[in-house]
Design an enzyme around this catalytic site. Structure first.
Site, PDB file in Angstrom:
ATOM      1  N   LYS A 114      35.429  -9.597 -17.145  1.00  0.00           N
ATOM      2  CA  LYS A 114      34.391 -10.265 -16.343  1.00  0.00           C
ATOM      3  C   LYS A 114      34.804 -10.363 -14.884  1.00  0.00           C
ATOM      4  CE  LYS A 114      31.733 -12.782 -19.762  1.00  0.00           C
ATOM      5  NZ  LYS A 114      31.078 -14.005 -20.167  1.00  0.00           N
ATOM      6  N   LYS A 199      29.955  -4.090 -25.983  1.00  0.00           N
ATOM      7  CA  LYS A 199      29.238  -4.993 -26.904  1.00  0.00           C
ATOM      8  C   LYS A 199      27.891  -5.410 -26.319  1.00  0.00           C
ATOM      9  CE  LYS A 199      30.605  -9.614 -25.520  1.00  0.00           C
ATOM     10  NZ  LYS A 199      30.570 -10.995 -25.917  1.00  0.00           N
ATOM     11  N   LYS A 202      24.781 -10.914 -23.237  1.00  0.00           N
ATOM     12  CA  LYS A 202      23.780 -11.575 -22.406  1.00  0.00           C
ATOM     13  C   LYS A 202      23.925 -11.190 -20.951  1.00  0.00           C
ATOM     14  CE  LYS A 202      24.356 -15.923 -24.765  1.00  0.00           C
ATOM     15  NZ  LYS A 202      25.751 -16.242 -24.450  1.00  0.00           N
TER      16      LYS A 202
HETATM   17  N1  AQP Z   1      27.747  -8.253 -29.466  1.00  0.00           N
HETATM   18  C1  AQP Z   1      28.119  -9.226 -30.286  1.00  0.00           C
HETATM   19  N2  AQP Z   1      28.306  -8.982 -31.595  1.00  0.00           N
HETATM   20  C2  AQP Z   1      28.674  -9.981 -32.451  1.00  0.00           C
HETATM   21  N3  AQP Z   1      28.891 -11.252 -32.046  1.00  0.00           N
HETATM   22  C3  AQP Z   1      28.710 -11.538 -30.740  1.00  0.00           C
HETATM   23  N4  AQP Z   1      28.826 -12.676 -30.019  1.00  0.00           N
HETATM   24  C4  AQP Z   1      28.537 -12.435 -28.726  1.00  0.00           C
HETATM   25  N5  AQP Z   1      28.233 -11.137 -28.562  1.00  0.00           N
HETATM   26  C5  AQP Z   1      28.326 -10.543 -29.789  1.00  0.00           C
HETATM   27  C6  AQP Z   1      29.179 -13.968 -30.591  1.00  0.00           C
HETATM   28  O1  AQP Z   1      28.147 -14.885 -30.243  1.00  0.00           O
HETATM   29  C7  AQP Z   1      28.717 -16.176 -30.017  1.00  0.00           C
HETATM   30  C8  AQP Z   1      28.222 -16.750 -28.731  1.00  0.00           C
HETATM   31  O2  AQP Z   1      28.795 -16.171 -27.633  1.00  0.00           O
HETATM   32  P1  AQP Z   1      28.756 -16.891 -26.202  1.00  0.00           P
HETATM   33  O3  AQP Z   1      27.414 -17.369 -25.885  1.00  0.00           O
HETATM   34  O4  AQP Z   1      29.839 -17.886 -26.074  1.00  0.00           O
HETATM   35  O5  AQP Z   1      29.122 -15.756 -25.233  1.00  0.00           O
HETATM   36  P2  AQP Z   1      29.799 -14.405 -25.407  1.00  0.00           P
HETATM   37  O6  AQP Z   1      30.680 -14.304 -26.577  1.00  0.00           O
HETATM   38  O7  AQP Z   1      30.470 -14.102 -24.123  1.00  0.00           O
HETATM   39  O8  AQP Z   1      28.491 -13.565 -25.666  1.00  0.00           O
HETATM   40  P3  AQP Z   1      27.661 -12.772 -24.648  1.00  0.00           P
HETATM   41  O9  AQP Z   1      26.339 -12.543 -25.230  1.00  0.00           O
HETATM   42  O10 AQP Z   1      28.417 -11.584 -24.197  1.00  0.00           O
HETATM   43  O11 AQP Z   1      27.445 -13.785 -23.437  1.00  0.00           O
HETATM   44  P4  AQP Z   1      27.887 -13.701 -21.912  1.00  0.00           P
HETATM   45  O12 AQP Z   1      27.374 -12.391 -21.442  1.00  0.00           O
HETATM   46  O13 AQP Z   1      27.192 -14.890 -21.289  1.00  0.00           O
HETATM   47  O14 AQP Z   1      29.356 -13.798 -21.847  1.00  0.00           O
HETATM   48  C9  AQP Z   1      30.224 -16.009 -30.099  1.00  0.00           C
HETATM   49  O15 AQP Z   1      30.647 -16.422 -31.383  1.00  0.00           O
HETATM   50  C10 AQP Z   1      30.435 -14.535 -29.947  1.00  0.00           C
HETATM   51  O16 AQP Z   1      31.590 -14.087 -30.605  1.00  0.00           O
END
Ligand code: AQP
Length: 337
Positions: A114, A199, A202
């Site tokens: 990031k 992956k 968001k």
């Molecule tokens: N691509 C994915 N496949 C499976 N699990 C996923 N998680 C996130 N992306 C995937 C799981 O969702 C939960 C919530 O995650 P978060 O909101 O804390 O943020 P993150 O893991 O950083 O997910 P994002 O979507 O990539 O958000 P941003 O972009 O805001 O950082 C976690 O349990 C994660 O493992």
């Protein structure tokens, strides 16, 4: 239920909740919530590690709570709350930060990824310290299990290391939590439909590779139709390209089907058919969530009451842990406390 093992997990209200969040985390929470004493949190303080629009953040926090419930979290059985409503999260994060060597945080790949996206001068120290806040979230509730996607494995390991270090240096205080990753079969890592090497996320630059849970249904189908596959003509289950493997994994996660079923349904079929079949299953999972979501958001007072109750229940346990930590460290109780 009070003697059940304790589960804690959360998601950031930082964008559109997507199929990866559903399959990697939210659905396993729902399917296993009857086995545990659960805390499910909207981790809004985590979202502040990158710039947020205040109005949007508030709206997304409410949206996330409604989506938790719409996906099947029972707010009576599970404690549902917003992280910033329980001040102990920030307090414990500060203390744990004092027990966390810089080198441990420098090795976190999510921070490296990031921070690479923005200049070092503009990367917040909050992004660097994010895993310490996550450790505080988990340790406050004497958590036994943390159901998350594969991308959070390293942060979970760090939480365990911080807890062990604290326990070793000042005395047994924290329960050491176990990760619960991919135990429901496939879905622990859903990849982008457009860049299957990264992956589904968001914070992706374009939303073409992301199936948001609130995307209009025709858009969901269109995004699957445009999913990257390869220049072949049909599914080769022996050596599928990353894009095809991702579609198959999504299907497997959505249906819970076996490898044999996957083989009989997909081996040799055309990519168009593959995409339609996966889209059908995704839509069947998303449509009822959207319907329930619309009902819930029509009644904001009920959502507020759920969050108030959740914060009260969470605060009780968090305050107990904090006072144990303060006692260990020699921090004086507040007068009258
Ligand atoms: N691509 C994915 N496949 C499976 N699990 C996923 N998680 C996130 N992306 C995937 C799981 O969702 C939960 C919530 O995650 P978060 O909101 O804390 O943020 P993150 O893991 O950083 O997910 P994002 O979507 O990539 O958000 P941003 O972009 O805001 O950082 C976690 O349990 C994660 O493992």
């Amino acid at each position: 239920m009070t003697d059940s093992p304790i589960v804690f997990s959360g998601m950031q209200p930082s964008g559109d909740l997507h199929l990866g969040n559903l399959l990697g985390a939210l659905r396993p929470w729902v399917l296993e919530q009857h086995l545990f004493h659960n805390y499910f949190c909207v981790v809004d303080l985590h979202a502040l590690t990158v710039p947020q629009d205040p109005l949007l953040l508030a709206a997304k926090s409410r949206e996330l709570v409604a989506l938790y419930i719409a996906a099947g979290i029972d707010p009576v059985r599970s404690t549902l709350f917003v992280q910033s409503h329980v001040h102990e999260h920030s307090e414990l994060a500060w203390i744990l930060g004092c027990f966390t060597p810089m080198g441990w945080l420098e090795r976190m790949t999510q921070y490296k990824d990031k921070s690479r996206k923005s200049e070092r001068e503009r990367t917040s120290s909050g992004l660097f310290n994010y895993p310490v806040l996550m450790a505080a979230d988990i340790l406050l509730y004497k958590t036994n299990f943390v159901p998350v996607g594969e991308d959070q494995r390293q942060h979970l390991e760090l939480t365990r290391n911080i807890a062990n270090r604290f326990n070793g240096l000042v005395g047994e205080t924290f329960v050491i939590p176990e990760p619960r990753i991919g135990h429901m079969g496939a879905g622990a890592k859903v990849m982008s439909l457009q860049e299957p090497g990264t992956k589904m996320s968001k914070s992706a630059e374009s939303d073409a590779g992301l199936i948001a849970l609130l995307d209009p249904i025709d858009q969901v189908r269109a995004k699957f139709r445009r999913a990257k596959t390869d220049s072949g003509t049909g599914v080769d289950l022996e050596s599928p390209s990353a894009g095809v493997a991702n579609l198959l994994e999504i299907y497997r996660a959505l249906t819970g089907c076996t490898s044999d079923t996957l083989r009989s349904e997909f081996d040799g079929i055309g990519y168009g058919q593959l995409k339609d079949k996966v889209a059908d299953r995704a839509i069947a999972a998303i449509e009822p969530i959207q319907a329930r979501y619309r009902e819930l958001t029509a009644d904001p007072a009920t959502l507020d009451a759920i969050l108030r109750r959740g914060a009260d229940a969470a605060r009780e346990v968090a305050a107990e842990t904090m006072s144990a930590v303060q006692g260990r460290l020699g921090l004086l109780p507040a007068a009258g406390g």
